[in-house]
Write a protein that holds these residues in place. Structure first.
Motif, PDB file in Angstrom:
ATOM      1  N   ARG A   6      48.794  49.448  63.712  1.00 52.32           N
ATOM      2  CA  ARG A   6      48.210  48.863  64.920  1.00 52.32           C
ATOM      3  C   ARG A   6      46.726  49.190  64.950  1.00 52.32           C
ATOM      4  O   ARG A   6      46.344  50.366  64.976  1.00 52.32           O
ATOM      5  N   GLY A   7      45.899  48.156  64.925  1.00 58.25           N
ATOM      6  CA  GLY A   7      44.460  48.325  65.013  1.00 58.25           C
ATOM      7  C   GLY A   7      43.958  47.963  66.386  1.00 58.25           C
ATOM      8  O   GLY A   7      44.739  47.764  67.328  1.00 58.25           O
ATOM      9  N   ARG A   8      42.640  47.857  66.517  1.00 54.34           N
ATOM     10  CA  ARG A   8      42.061  47.571  67.832  1.00 54.34           C
ATOM     11  C   ARG A   8      42.311  46.140  68.274  1.00 54.34           C
ATOM     12  O   ARG A   8      42.343  45.852  69.463  1.00 54.34           O
ATOM     13  N   ASP A   9      42.479  45.212  67.322  1.00 52.98           N
ATOM     14  CA  ASP A   9      42.676  43.814  67.715  1.00 52.98           C
ATOM     15  C   ASP A   9      43.819  43.132  66.977  1.00 52.98           C
ATOM     16  O   ASP A   9      44.021  41.929  67.134  1.00 52.98           O
ATOM     17  N   ASP A  11      48.003  43.714  64.983  1.00 53.87           N
ATOM     18  CA  ASP A  11      49.184  44.505  64.642  1.00 53.87           C
ATOM     19  C   ASP A  11      49.665  44.092  63.260  1.00 53.87           C
ATOM     20  O   ASP A  11      49.524  42.924  62.858  1.00 53.87           O
ATOM     21  N   ASP A 118      32.492  46.230  58.507  1.00 55.17           N
ATOM     22  CA  ASP A 118      33.394  47.176  59.171  1.00 55.17           C
ATOM     23  C   ASP A 118      34.025  48.080  58.115  1.00 55.17           C
ATOM     24  O   ASP A 118      35.192  48.447  58.215  1.00 55.17           O
ATOM     25  N   THR A 154      29.260  53.303  62.663  1.00 54.25           N
ATOM     26  CA  THR A 154      30.695  53.406  62.959  1.00 54.25           C
ATOM     27  C   THR A 154      31.168  54.837  62.777  1.00 54.25           C
ATOM     28  O   THR A 154      31.901  55.378  63.617  1.00 54.25           O
ATOM     29  N   ASP A 198      31.143  45.066  70.514  1.00 50.20           N
ATOM     30  CA  ASP A 198      32.577  45.232  70.281  1.00 50.20           C
ATOM     31  C   ASP A 198      33.274  45.553  71.608  1.00 50.20           C
ATOM     32  O   ASP A 198      32.998  46.588  72.226  1.00 50.20           O
ATOM     33  N   ASN A 200      36.140  46.619  72.133  1.00 52.45           N
ATOM     34  CA  ASN A 200      37.121  47.691  72.002  1.00 52.45           C
ATOM     35  C   ASN A 200      36.507  49.088  71.987  1.00 52.45           C
ATOM     36  O   ASN A 200      37.219  50.075  71.806  1.00 52.45           O
ATOM     37  N   THR A 202      35.106  52.680  73.081  1.00 53.03           N
ATOM     38  CA  THR A 202      35.348  53.615  74.177  1.00 53.03           C
ATOM     39  C   THR A 202      34.015  53.910  74.863  1.00 53.03           C
ATOM     40  O   THR A 202      32.943  53.671  74.285  1.00 53.03           O
ATOM     41  N   GLU A 205      31.838  56.099  72.629  1.00 53.44           N
ATOM     42  CA  GLU A 205      31.267  55.376  71.495  1.00 53.44           C
ATOM     43  C   GLU A 205      30.088  54.522  71.939  1.00 53.44           C
ATOM     44  O   GLU A 205      29.037  54.496  71.280  1.00 53.44           O
TER      45      GLU A 205
END
Length: 222
Positions: A6-9, A11, A118, A154, A198, A200, A202, A205
């Motif tokens: 499961r990633g940020r955007d 599955d 990325d 990143t 982005d 996603n 936090t 970040e």
């Protein structure tokens, strides 16, 4: 289907022993991503094989092995060698001229190169055949320095706790630079600005990235 990642955007589900399904939750540029991965495979760059796609799904080769991030967590003494490997993956990618159908990002005045944008330890699988790079959703054509800069910001902005982990992150960034022939310094602020888009991120970040855009050093010194 069994959820195995499961990633940020997106599955990732296991289909069988040789294939996985990568499903974007909000849809994605799967046609372009698949076309690029097929092109890179033909050029000898290590990517998963693409079997089929829809607007939201990609059926890909199932790879066996941990991510570079997993190995770093379990064997932190390997940070130097793994960072240099990540740098060399940049060099191998940037040796490839960008196809004319790849969207331009961070364009140059000369010949643009393929950029992953990325390429961090979570997107490198360490398999028996060697490291394989996944997740090409953000890829574009442009300046290799911007690609390395995106990796630097990143790594630098990643929300982690503990002094030892933060020191390891600094060593990782240093090792990537040692393994890579491209100097990202001139594109760091621009990469940080792009990363801020982005959805996603936090709050921590985003705060690190805003400091970089403002010209103030972040915690890792990247």
């Amino acid at each position: 289907m069994e959820l195995i990642g499961r990633g940020r955007d997106a599955d990732v589900y296991a289909l069988d022993e040789s294939r996985v399904l990568r499903r974007y939750r909000q849809g994605g540029p799967t046609e372009l991503e698949a076309r690029l991965m097929t092109h890179l495979a033909a050029c000898g760059y290590p990517v998963p094989k693409v079997y089929e796609i829809t607007d939201t799904d990609m059926v890909l080769e199932r790879l066996t092995g941990p991510t570079m991030l997993d190995v770093l967590a379990r064997r932190p003494w390997r940070v130097g060698s793994l960072g240099r490997t990540l740098g060399r993956l940049h060099d191998r990618l940037h040796a490839l001229p960008a196809p004319n159908w790849l969207p331009r990002r961070f364009a140059t005045a000369g010949e643009d190169r393929v950029l992953h944008l990325d390429l961090h330890p979570g997107n490198v699988l360490l398999t028996r055949r060697g490291p394989v790079v996944i997740d090409w959703r953000n890829a574009g054509a442009g300046d290799p320095a911007a690609d390395v800069a995106m990796t630097m910001v990143t790594i630098g902005s990643a929300e982690v706790s503990g002094l030892a982990v933060r020191l390891g992150r600094s060593l990782l960034a240093h090792s990537v630079r040692k393994g890579c022939r491209t100097d990202p310094a001139g594109r760091i602020r621009e990469a940080a600005e792009a990363k801020l888009a982005d959805p996603n991120l936090t709050p921590a970040e985003a705060a690190w990235l805003r400091r970089r855009v403002a010209g103030r050093p972040g915690r890792s010194g990247c």
